[in-house]
Motif scaffolding. Structure first.
Motif, PDB file in Angstrom:
ATOM      1  N   ALA A   1       0.834  -1.209   0.000  1.00  0.00           N
ATOM      2  CA  ALA A   1       0.000   0.000   0.000  1.00  0.00           C
ATOM      3  C   ALA A   1       0.865   1.255   0.000  1.00  0.00           C
ATOM      4  O   ALA A   1       0.597   2.214  -0.741  1.00  0.00           O
ATOM      5  CB  ALA A   1      -0.920  -0.004   1.217  1.00  0.00           C
ATOM      6  N   PHE A   2       1.909   1.261   0.822  1.00  0.00           N
ATOM      7  CA  PHE A   2       2.816   2.415   0.858  1.00  0.00           C
ATOM      8  C   PHE A   2       3.501   2.613  -0.494  1.00  0.00           C
ATOM      9  O   PHE A   2       3.674   3.740  -0.964  1.00  0.00           O
ATOM     10  CB  PHE A   2       3.864   2.226   1.952  1.00  0.00           C
ATOM     11  CG  PHE A   2       3.316   2.387   3.350  1.00  0.00           C
ATOM     12  CD1 PHE A   2       2.320   3.305   3.630  1.00  0.00           C
ATOM     13  CD2 PHE A   2       3.803   1.608   4.397  1.00  0.00           C
ATOM     14  CE1 PHE A   2       1.816   3.452   4.919  1.00  0.00           C
ATOM     15  CE2 PHE A   2       3.310   1.738   5.684  1.00  0.00           C
ATOM     16  CZ  PHE A   2       2.312   2.673   5.950  1.00  0.00           C
ATOM     17  N   CYS A   3       3.901   1.499  -1.125  1.00  0.00           N
ATOM     18  CA  CYS A   3       4.555   1.586  -2.438  1.00  0.00           C
ATOM     19  C   CYS A   3       3.608   2.171  -3.472  1.00  0.00           C
ATOM     20  O   CYS A   3       3.985   3.047  -4.253  1.00  0.00           O
ATOM     21  CB  CYS A   3       5.036   0.205  -2.885  1.00  0.00           C
ATOM     22  SG  CYS A   3       6.476  -0.414  -1.990  1.00  0.00           S
ATOM     23  N   ARG A   4       2.352   1.687  -3.479  1.00  0.00           N
ATOM     24  CA  ARG A   4       1.376   2.211  -4.439  1.00  0.00           C
ATOM     25  C   ARG A   4       1.109   3.692  -4.210  1.00  0.00           C
ATOM     26  O   ARG A   4       0.864   4.436  -5.150  1.00  0.00           O
ATOM     27  CB  ARG A   4       0.058   1.434  -4.336  1.00  0.00           C
ATOM     28  CG  ARG A   4       0.069   0.069  -4.985  1.00  0.00           C
ATOM     29  CD  ARG A   4      -1.353  -0.459  -5.146  1.00  0.00           C
ATOM     30  NE  ARG A   4      -2.050  -0.543  -3.878  1.00  0.00           N
ATOM     31  CZ  ARG A   4      -2.042  -1.606  -3.085  1.00  0.00           C
ATOM     32  NH1 ARG A   4      -1.363  -2.685  -3.444  1.00  0.00           N
ATOM     33  NH2 ARG A   4      -2.701  -1.615  -1.953  1.00  0.00           N
ATOM     34  N   GLY A   5       1.137   4.087  -2.950  1.00  0.00           N
ATOM     35  CA  GLY A   5       0.858   5.483  -2.620  1.00  0.00           C
ATOM     36  C   GLY A   5       2.068   6.386  -2.720  1.00  0.00           C
ATOM     37  O   GLY A   5       1.976   7.578  -2.396  1.00  0.00           O
TER      38      GLY A   5
ATOM     39  N   GLU B   1       8.190   5.078   4.107  1.00  0.00           N
ATOM     40  CA  GLU B   1       7.402   4.286   5.058  1.00  0.00           C
ATOM     41  C   GLU B   1       7.417   2.812   4.675  1.00  0.00           C
ATOM     42  O   GLU B   1       7.480   1.936   5.543  1.00  0.00           O
ATOM     43  CB  GLU B   1       5.957   4.803   5.100  1.00  0.00           C
ATOM     44  CG  GLU B   1       5.835   6.189   5.725  1.00  0.00           C
ATOM     45  CD  GLU B   1       4.386   6.559   6.017  1.00  0.00           C
ATOM     46  OE1 GLU B   1       3.709   5.773   6.703  1.00  0.00           O
ATOM     47  OE2 GLU B   1       3.947   7.625   5.556  1.00  0.00           O
ATOM     48  N   ALA B   2       7.364   2.527   3.380  1.00  0.00           N
ATOM     49  CA  ALA B   2       7.422   1.137   2.920  1.00  0.00           C
ATOM     50  C   ALA B   2       8.753   0.512   3.304  1.00  0.00           C
ATOM     51  O   ALA B   2       8.813  -0.625   3.804  1.00  0.00           O
ATOM     52  CB  ALA B   2       7.223   1.084   1.410  1.00  0.00           C
ATOM     53  N   LYS B   3       9.821   1.270   3.085  1.00  0.00           N
ATOM     54  CA  LYS B   3      11.169   0.774   3.389  1.00  0.00           C
ATOM     55  C   LYS B   3      11.337   0.542   4.890  1.00  0.00           C
ATOM     56  O   LYS B   3      11.898  -0.477   5.314  1.00  0.00           O
ATOM     57  CB  LYS B   3      12.197   1.788   2.877  1.00  0.00           C
ATOM     58  CG  LYS B   3      13.629   1.325   2.969  1.00  0.00           C
ATOM     59  CD  LYS B   3      14.554   2.287   2.233  1.00  0.00           C
ATOM     60  CE  LYS B   3      14.543   3.663   2.883  1.00  0.00           C
ATOM     61  NZ  LYS B   3      15.503   4.590   2.243  1.00  0.00           N
ATOM     62  N   GLN B   4      10.802   1.458   5.692  1.00  0.00           N
ATOM     63  CA  GLN B   4      10.931   1.320   7.144  1.00  0.00           C
ATOM     64  C   GLN B   4      10.151   0.120   7.667  1.00  0.00           C
ATOM     65  O   GLN B   4      10.629  -0.628   8.528  1.00  0.00           O
ATOM     66  CB  GLN B   4      10.440   2.602   7.837  1.00  0.00           C
ATOM     67  CG  GLN B   4      10.656   2.603   9.349  1.00  0.00           C
ATOM     68  CD  GLN B   4      12.113   2.398   9.734  1.00  0.00           C
ATOM     69  OE1 GLN B   4      13.003   3.076   9.209  1.00  0.00           O
ATOM     70  NE2 GLN B   4      12.383   1.448  10.628  1.00  0.00           N
TER      71      GLN B   4
END
Length: 674
Positions: free
Chosen positions: A400-404, A409-412
């Motif tokens: 979801a973070f990647c799409r957004g 945040e995705a990496k963390q």
């Protein structure tokens, strides 16, 4: 992937994919199914099982009845031997007891021990005893059937086929229980095509299939490509054989319809089942409900649940969780929250799946904050996962973070997962890999790949696709090419868009042969190709001087390539291509509907004049031209006459004379037409 039905085929006593409740993989989360509690239907075919095992069950009694006849000494010794084998406390004790006592036991005695080991889950002893029975010729159809039945979850297809092919007794080999067990093993291990091939061979050898046989094969149709059409073929054969569909068959068909998005067909089978007098149970309702979840048809789903309640059935965990999935797919998030609260009250939300269904729906609808809040709730409530290290909830949020575009945040979150768990599954690794690739974290990407190697986890199609896109983004085109080679080598078929992008970039860096290799990977796959791709690779091959390869492309696809591109290829080939193929190239261009102009003929003839040893090719070309309506122009004619001594003046004069006659005839025809 679809939500399973939980349909345990106890009625048919063999494996079916409906045997375990398996929720769909959330696309952004996992390709692994989460198994719910298994359910069992009433064993209506218990009589068949009882008939097969009656004598074995009688022999398994090791105590002597106190009020009946006296048994012989040999009988009592055999009963004692059976007891000793069953009570062997260690492998060495069992080995010793089998060597000492096996000779005195009859086949039915050994079958009783086999069944005892199977019931107790003593798989090693079960396998060892079965092998001993094979080696010593103390074996019958019931032995094979019992062994395969108990070992079905621990038996690989190769071993199953080895056992089956080793059966010498023709009647045993055609025994329907044994054949069904072998087919079940193949289906369960994803060897559906092999199971169908084996089924046809078994029928040729004398097998008389029963309803269990067809039920077993139908189960394999749920997850295979074109499974619905294959299921229809089996149903037609079943009916032609005089067999009748029962509730288990209908349950399997409903699951097949759900997994292949055949909603109307699922409704039709459900109605047909009721019309034939079969009462739907919770598993049938679950399958049809799952079909409604594909399109999020919550109105029909609500009606179905109400119908279920009217029939006296109480919605269980499976039904309610499937209904939640329908609401999520239909975008009814408020109603989904209410149902999730009901699941919590009933104690059905003790695992993360219902939370993940709602969280994934919210994330894909763009409600990332709400999804994030639900993720935090899962952590605070310590909601357990079926497999904690699989990280379904983490996977949903990372995706979801990647799409957004929230790459940090995705990496963390990916790093938080790494710090928490020391075990991964492939889906989670792919999710983390995608996050690192999108963030441009090359070192983290390499670390993920090393971890996959350490854990001996084989990459799948998604892994390769993520890496190829990442390497292209980082302009590491040759590395992307090597990755695609590995991908194809592992049996995966690349998508056209991915291949087209890589071909373009390889052409730009003048990696012409590598670009052509990618083109061939796609051409030899079962995927469709865009017409424009043939012309794209043609330009790359011409630029790289790979004219022989370019000729193959033109010969096979000339009708899909523009005239200017064909002319560009022909000019390049006639100028510097293999002289032995010049005539073939001209004929291929003409045969595809493109006109060969005088400039091309002059280039070809000039090449031949420069190499007089190729005079046969020149003569063949000149003799071919009139039959296709071609003649050389005056300048080319003069060039030939000036060098006619190289090719035979008389022969050249005769050929050119014929061409002149054709030229006059063509002019006369045009004048008459005008």
């Amino acid at each position: 992937m679809m939500l399973g039905t939980g349909f345990e085929l106890q009625q048919h006593t063999l494996f079916s994919p409906l045997s375990a409740m398996a929720f769909p993989i959330i696309p952004s989360a996992s390709a692994s199914a989460i198994s719910f509690s298994q359910f069992q239907t009433k064993n209506n075919n218990a009589g068949k099982e009882a008939t097969e095992s009656k004598s074995i069950n009688q022999n398994s009694k090791v105590s002597v009845s106190v009020n009946k006849r006296r048994h012989s000494k040999s009988y009592l010794e055999r009963q004692s031997a059976i007891l000793q084998l069953q009570q062997a406390s260690s492998q060495s004790h069992f080995d010793s007891a089998l060597a000492r006592l096996g000779g005195m036991l009859k086949v039915q005695d050994l079958n009783a021990v086999l069944r005892n080991f199977g019931t107790l889950g003593r798989w090693q002893d079960l396998s060892q005893l079965f092998e001993w029975m094979q080696q010593n010729g103390k074996i019958n159809a019931s032995s094979y059937s019992s062994y395969m039945k108990f070992m079905r979850k621990n038996l690989n297809p190769v071993k199953a086929m080895e056992i089956y092919n080793g059966i010498k007794d023709e009647s045993a080999k055609n025994n329907v229980f044994i054949c069904n067990s072998v087919l079940s093993c193949l289906v369960r291990n994803g060897k559906f095509d092999s199971s169908i091939k084996m089924f046809h061979q078994m029928k040729q050898d004398g097998l008389m299939p029963d309803v269990v046989t067809y039920s077993t094969l139908l189960a394999g149709c749920i997850k295979v490509k074109h499974g619905y059409s294959k299921a229809l073929e089996l149903v037609r054969e079943l009916q032609h054989s005089g067999l009748h569909m029962d509730s288990v068959i209908y349950g399997t068909l409903l699951a097949i319809c759900a997994s292949h998005t055949k909603l109307e067909e699922a409704e039709s089978y459900f109605k047909q089942m009721k019309d034939e007098g079969h009462s739907p149970n919770v598993f049938h309702y679950s399958s049809l409900l799952n079909a409604y979840s594909i399109s999020g048809n919550y109105r029909k789903a609500d009606e179905l649940v109400q119908d279920m309640k009217s029939a006296g059935l109480v919605p269980n965990k499976v039904i309610l969780t499937t209904l939640l999935k329908v609401y999520v797919r239909g975008g009814l998030f408020e109603k989904s929250r209410e149902l999730l609260a009901e699941l919590e009250t009933l104690g059905y939300a003790d695992e993360e799946m219902p939370y993940c269904l709602l969280m994934d729906g919210l994330a894909k609808a763009g409600h990332i904050d709400e999804a994030k809040s639900l993720f935090q709730e899962i952590k605070e409530k310590s909601i357990r996962s079926v497999h904690p290290a699989d990280g379904y909830a983490h996977s949903i949020m990372i995706s979801a973070f990647c799409r957004g575009g929230l790459l940090e945040e995705a990496k963390q979150l990916a790093r938080d997962f790494e710090a928490t768990y020391d075990r991964y599954d492939l889906v989670m690794l792919n999710t983390m890999l995608c996050a690192y690739c999108r963030a441009g974290e090359m070192e983290s990407v390499m670390q993920m790949l090393r971890k996959m190697d350490e854990l001996a986890i084989c990459p799948d199609y998604n892994t390769f696709s993520i890496l190829i896109k990442f390497f292209c983004k980082e302009r590491l085109y040759l590395l992307a090419y090597q990755t695609m080679e590995d991908m194809v080598g592992k049996g995966h078929q690349p998508e056209e868009e991915l291949c087209s992008t890589l071909i373009f970039h390889l052409g730009k860096i003048k990696a012409h042969s590598e670009a052509f290799s990618v083109y061939n990977m796609l051409r030899h796959s079962k995927r469709t190709m865009c017409k424009a791709l043939h012309e794209k690779i043609l330009h790359i091959l011409i630029a790289g001087g790979l004219l022989k390869d370019a000729y193959v492309v033109v010969k096979d696809n000339a009708g899909l390539i523009s005239k200017p591109a064909v002319k560009k290829f022909a000019t390049a080939f006639l100028k510097s291509g293999n002289i032995n193929l010049i005539n073939d190239v001209i004929k291929a261009i003409h045969g595809s509907g493109h006109k060969v102009d005088q400039e091309l003929f002059q280039m070809a003839i000039s090449r031949y004049i420069d190499q007089p040893e190729k005079k046969e090719l020149l003569l063949q070309l000149l003799q071919w031209m009139p039959g296709q309506g071609y003649v050389v122009d005056s300048s080319t004619r003069n060039l030939i006459l000036q060098n006619s001594q190289l090719f035979g003046r008389q022969l050249i004069a005769e050929i050119l004379s014929k061409q002149q006659m054709v030229s006059k005839a063509l002019r006369s025809c045009r004048e008459t037409t005008n």
